[in-house]
Design a protein around this motif. Structure first.
Motif, PDB file in Angstrom:
ATOM      1  N   ALA A  87      45.940  44.594  15.204  1.00  0.00           N
ATOM      2  CA  ALA A  87      47.017  45.595  15.196  1.00  0.00           C
ATOM      3  C   ALA A  87      47.373  45.988  13.760  1.00  0.00           C
ATOM      4  O   ALA A  87      48.147  45.297  13.100  1.00  0.00           O
ATOM      5  CB  ALA A  87      48.245  45.037  15.909  1.00  0.00           C
ATOM      6  N   ARG A 141      50.827  44.452  19.029  1.00  0.00           N
ATOM      7  CA  ARG A 141      49.641  45.032  19.693  1.00  0.00           C
ATOM      8  C   ARG A 141      50.059  46.156  20.643  1.00  0.00           C
ATOM      9  O   ARG A 141      49.414  47.216  20.691  1.00  0.00           O
ATOM     10  CB  ARG A 141      48.872  43.943  20.445  1.00  0.00           C
ATOM     11  CG  ARG A 141      48.053  43.013  19.559  1.00  0.00           C
ATOM     12  CD  ARG A 141      47.127  42.125  20.370  1.00  0.00           C
ATOM     13  NE  ARG A 141      47.815  41.105  21.127  1.00  0.00           N
ATOM     14  CZ  ARG A 141      47.943  39.837  20.760  1.00  0.00           C
ATOM     15  NH1 ARG A 141      47.429  39.427  19.608  1.00  0.00           N
ATOM     16  NH2 ARG A 141      48.564  38.965  21.526  1.00  0.00           N
ATOM     17  N   VAL A 144      51.099  49.241  18.584  1.00  0.00           N
ATOM     18  CA  VAL A 144      49.944  49.951  18.029  1.00  0.00           C
ATOM     19  C   VAL A 144      49.231  50.742  19.115  1.00  0.00           C
ATOM     20  O   VAL A 144      48.871  51.910  18.920  1.00  0.00           O
ATOM     21  CB  VAL A 144      48.969  48.961  17.352  1.00  0.00           C
ATOM     22  CG1 VAL A 144      47.633  49.636  17.042  1.00  0.00           C
ATOM     23  CG2 VAL A 144      49.590  48.405  16.080  1.00  0.00           C
ATOM     24  N   TRP A 145      49.016  50.121  20.276  1.00  0.00           N
ATOM     25  CA  TRP A 145      48.334  50.819  21.375  1.00  0.00           C
ATOM     26  C   TRP A 145      49.108  52.084  21.764  1.00  0.00           C
ATOM     27  O   TRP A 145      48.509  53.150  21.946  1.00  0.00           O
ATOM     28  CB  TRP A 145      48.192  49.893  22.578  1.00  0.00           C
ATOM     29  CG  TRP A 145      47.372  50.466  23.694  1.00  0.00           C
ATOM     30  CD1 TRP A 145      47.794  51.340  24.654  1.00  0.00           C
ATOM     31  CD2 TRP A 145      45.985  50.228  23.973  1.00  0.00           C
ATOM     32  NE1 TRP A 145      46.768  51.656  25.505  1.00  0.00           N
ATOM     33  CE2 TRP A 145      45.642  50.992  25.121  1.00  0.00           C
ATOM     34  CE3 TRP A 145      45.015  49.432  23.379  1.00  0.00           C
ATOM     35  CZ2 TRP A 145      44.370  50.973  25.669  1.00  0.00           C
ATOM     36  CZ3 TRP A 145      43.734  49.427  23.928  1.00  0.00           C
ATOM     37  CH2 TRP A 145      43.425  50.186  25.057  1.00  0.00           C
ATOM     38  N   SER A 217      46.798  43.642  25.331  1.00  0.00           N
ATOM     39  CA  SER A 217      47.726  43.101  24.343  1.00  0.00           C
ATOM     40  C   SER A 217      48.128  41.668  24.665  1.00  0.00           C
ATOM     41  O   SER A 217      48.775  41.008  23.863  1.00  0.00           O
ATOM     42  CB  SER A 217      48.975  43.982  24.243  1.00  0.00           C
ATOM     43  OG  SER A 217      48.630  45.283  23.803  1.00  0.00           O
TER      44      SER A 217
END
Length: 509
Positions: A87, A141, A144-145, A217
């Motif tokens: 991430a 995570r 970021v996704w 994640s």
């Protein structure tokens, strides 16, 4: 009434006698019956919940977990191949530092690196490792996704490999795959999503990708031989590799007693060998996807914040990877644009000044930075021809230069000539268009080749918004400054330019 009372007493007496006889049988006591009934109830609930069949008594079926189903399909496309994603966060220089660490980790663990996009500046923030106040691996995570999906939706997705030239490492040292390609295959969505500019209009696709990201994640935990989500971060772990030290020893930097009491924290930082913890033979080693949180590190109080792998003398392959990834240049389009601006627009020897004036975290460094610049300019005024040419890269808009040091420089026309670039300049827009068409990021990846991805995925996706590349061209211009460079103290951008100058990229481009 007496008879009734008499009869009742007789009945009670008989009943008591019967109970005593029953209680004399140990296997049929109330406690035994309770335990037997509880066992049957547990077995029933266990079978109902996990849908257990005679052929699979202790594992979930593929239908029970969408991630297992996706993983199984993906494994058929890339049999035996294992992947690593992480991430990234903060500004571009920090993201580039993490990218290098991602390359290193992928090399050590023999995994294919999932190349991330360049995130918008500070769209995702980690927090402070020294203060033990950071987003946890799962949370960062997910953040970021979600931001990556926003980049796709707005047509502003730019791969790190679109900006940074990794051709010297791939495929000779490591294998990589573009994040969009990986997400398309893993999440089992239409490959054309990589070029979608309006995911809002495709709500089912967007929801599917959100769910897939949540699973990857590690929100729902690890999945055996499919996903291993790393929970360690800079608060608990300093990753090492074959350094000869005992594994899991205390790191020299620990939270002090005052911080422990003030923040009510109990973290203990240990030094762990990443290969022993996450490599072959470990639970993580068998997973198709290994998901890190942040891979950012920096020297701090005699140690490193998260990764302390600067050499690997016991492993020449990794030592070579460390050496070759210390400096990763921009792609040729960007380097050539910077050199061309220096030669055709400035047309003279020049000094580069990199000044961070709007970011409050550099406020304490302004005095030292300006003092250094003034001294440098005074020397150039006395020793060289006039005017002294200066390329200025700054976050302060030109309209706000009045009554500032930059305004004073600009007014001294007999002594100084200032040059700068803007996003709307034709040279910047032209290179942005060229990079969008080139699509360097989509041209890498073993899975892409094995799945014939180039025919499945568009290589010339239309962009609603041109990539923001001004910073990269400015850095390239500064790498060509023959009169020297003055940067803002503590700025990672300044460190990046110094590294470019040390590597002499201007003469090589």
């Amino acid at each position: 009434m007496k008879n009734a009372a008499f009869n009742l007493d007789k009945s009670t007496t008989k009943s008591s006698s019967w109970l005593k006889k029953k209680q004399a049988q140990p296997l049929k006591s109330p406690l035994s019956l309770f335990l037997i009934l509880s066992l049957f109830l547990f077995v029933f609930l266990f079978i109902s919940f996990f849908k257990i069949t005679p052929n699979s008594l202790f594992s979930k079926t593929i239908a029970d977990n969408p991630l297992i189903s996706q993983c199984t399909k993906f494994q058929t496309l890339a049999p035996g191949e294992k992947f690593l994603w992480y991430a990234p966060h903060s500004g571009f220089s920090n993201q580039l530092s993490e990218f290098k660490n991602g390359i290193l980790m992928a090399g050590i663990l023999n995994r294919t690196l999932i190349v991330p996009p360049v995130l918008d500046h500070h769209a995702v923030a980690l927090g402070s490792c020294p203060k033990f106040r950071v987003l946890g691996p799962k949370e960062i995570r997910v953040s970021v996704w979600d931001h990556v999906l926003d980049l796709v939706k707005t047509g502003s997705y730019v791969s790190m490999a679109d900006i940074i030239d990794i051709s010297s490492l791939v495929p000779s040292s490591i294998q990589v795959i573009d994040f969009r390609v990986f997400a398309s295959l893993w999440c089992n969505v239409n490959m054309d999503f990589t070029c979608a500019n309006d995911l809002n209009a495709q709500s089912s696709l967007f929801d599917s990708l959100k769910l897939c990201g949540s699973m990857l994640s590690g929100i729902d935990g690890n999945v055996d031989k499919c996903l291993y989500a790393v929970d360690e971060d800079c608060r608990t772990t300093v990753w090492t590799y074959k350094n000869g030290d005992e594994d899991r020893v205390f790191d020299s930097f620990q939270p002090d007693e005052q911080l422990k009491k003030k923040k009510k924290i109990s973290y203990v930082r240990r030094r762990q060998d990443v290969y022993k913890s996450l490599g072959p033979g470990s639970e993580a080693g068998s997973a198709t996807v290994l998901a890190f949180g942040s891979l950012f590190t920096a020297p701090y109080k005699g140690s490193e914040l998260h990764i302390d792998i600067h050499e690997a003398q016991r492993d020449q392959r990794i030592q070579s990877l460390i050496d070759n990834s210390e400096f990763l240049p921009f792609v040729p389009e960007i380097l050539n644009a910077g050199k061309k601006f220096a030669l055709e627009t400035i047309k003279a020897p020049f000094l580069c000044a990199q000044l961070r004036l709007l970011d409050g975290q550099f406020k304490n460094h302004w005095k030292a930075t300006f003092q250094g610049l003034k001294q440098k300019l005074e020397v150039l005024k006395q020793s060289g021809s006039k005017p002294v040419h200066i390329f200025v890269m700054t976050d302060l808009p030109q309209g706000n230069w009045t009554r500032s040091f930059l305004g004073d420089l600009a007014s001294e026309l007999n002594h100084f000539k200032l040059h700068f670039l803007r996003e709307e300049d034709e040279v910047v827009k032209k290179i942005a268009k060229n990079l969008a068409v080139a699509g360097h990021g989509l041209r890498f990846g073993s899975v892409l080749r094995s799945f014939n991805g180039e025919s499945k995925m568009k290589m010339d996706c239309s962009h609603q918004r041109l990539p923001d590349i001004l910073l990269y061209i400015e850095e390239s211009v500064c790498s060509c400054a023959s009169l020297g460079f003055v940067g803002t103290a503590g700025s990672t951008i300044a460190e990046s330019i110094e590294l470019m100058r040390k590597s002499d990229v201007c003469s090589k481009s």
